[in-house]
Design a protein around this motif. Sequence first.
Motif, PDB file in Angstrom:
ATOM      1  N   ALA A   4      -7.078   0.347   3.568  1.00 13.54           N
ATOM      2  CA  ALA A   4      -7.858   0.036   2.226  1.00 13.54           C
ATOM      3  C   ALA A   4      -9.157   0.240   2.241  1.00 13.54           C
ATOM      4  CB  ALA A   4      -7.309  -1.448   2.601  1.00 13.54           C
ATOM      5  N   SER A  32     -11.304  -6.158  -2.471  1.00 13.05           N
ATOM      6  CA  SER A  32     -10.237  -6.949  -2.731  1.00 13.05           C
ATOM      7  C   SER A  32      -8.981  -6.454  -2.140  1.00 13.05           C
ATOM      8  CB  SER A  32      -9.737  -6.899  -4.008  1.00 13.05           C
ATOM      9  OG  SER A  32      -8.935  -5.483  -4.796  1.00 13.05           O
ATOM     10  N   ASP A  56     -11.170   0.049  -1.785  1.00 16.77           N
ATOM     11  CA  ASP A  56     -10.579  -1.462  -2.941  1.00 16.77           C
ATOM     12  C   ASP A  56     -10.946  -2.509  -1.312  1.00 16.77           C
ATOM     13  OD1 ASP A  56      -9.549  -2.833  -4.243  1.00 16.77           O
ATOM     14  OD2 ASP A  56      -7.356  -1.775  -4.425  1.00 16.77           O
ATOM     15  N   SER A  70     -10.062   3.072   1.166  1.00 16.43           N
ATOM     16  CA  SER A  70     -10.219   3.763   0.355  1.00 16.43           C
ATOM     17  C   SER A  70     -11.139   3.127  -0.798  1.00 16.43           C
ATOM     18  CB  SER A  70      -8.529   3.365  -0.397  1.00 16.43           C
ATOM     19  OG  SER A  70      -8.537   1.924  -0.920  1.00 16.43           O
TER      20      SER A  70
END
Length: 88
Positions: free
Chosen positions: A38, A45, A43, A41
């Motif tokens: 995550a 949240s 992102d 990437s």
Amino acid sequence: MANTPSAKKATRKIARRTEVNSARRSRVRTFLRKVEEAISSGDKSAAAEALKAAQPELMRAAGKGVYHKNTASRKVSRLASRIKAISA
């Protein structure tokens, strides 16, 4: 090779404990990998949610003696700081 009954029992206990600990370690690594993915990437949240799920797993492993308490805290701290730096 273990000769006495107590040494044989200790060997059985160690084998059982090793199996349990390796399963716990594997589970924690899976959660940490999800956080890493995550973060990579970008992102924020999703990374925060993944960390929220991974933190109790890490602390549980520390409580069970798979990781040292400070090691688990260090890992959580470093991941949190990396997540915080995503948007900055």
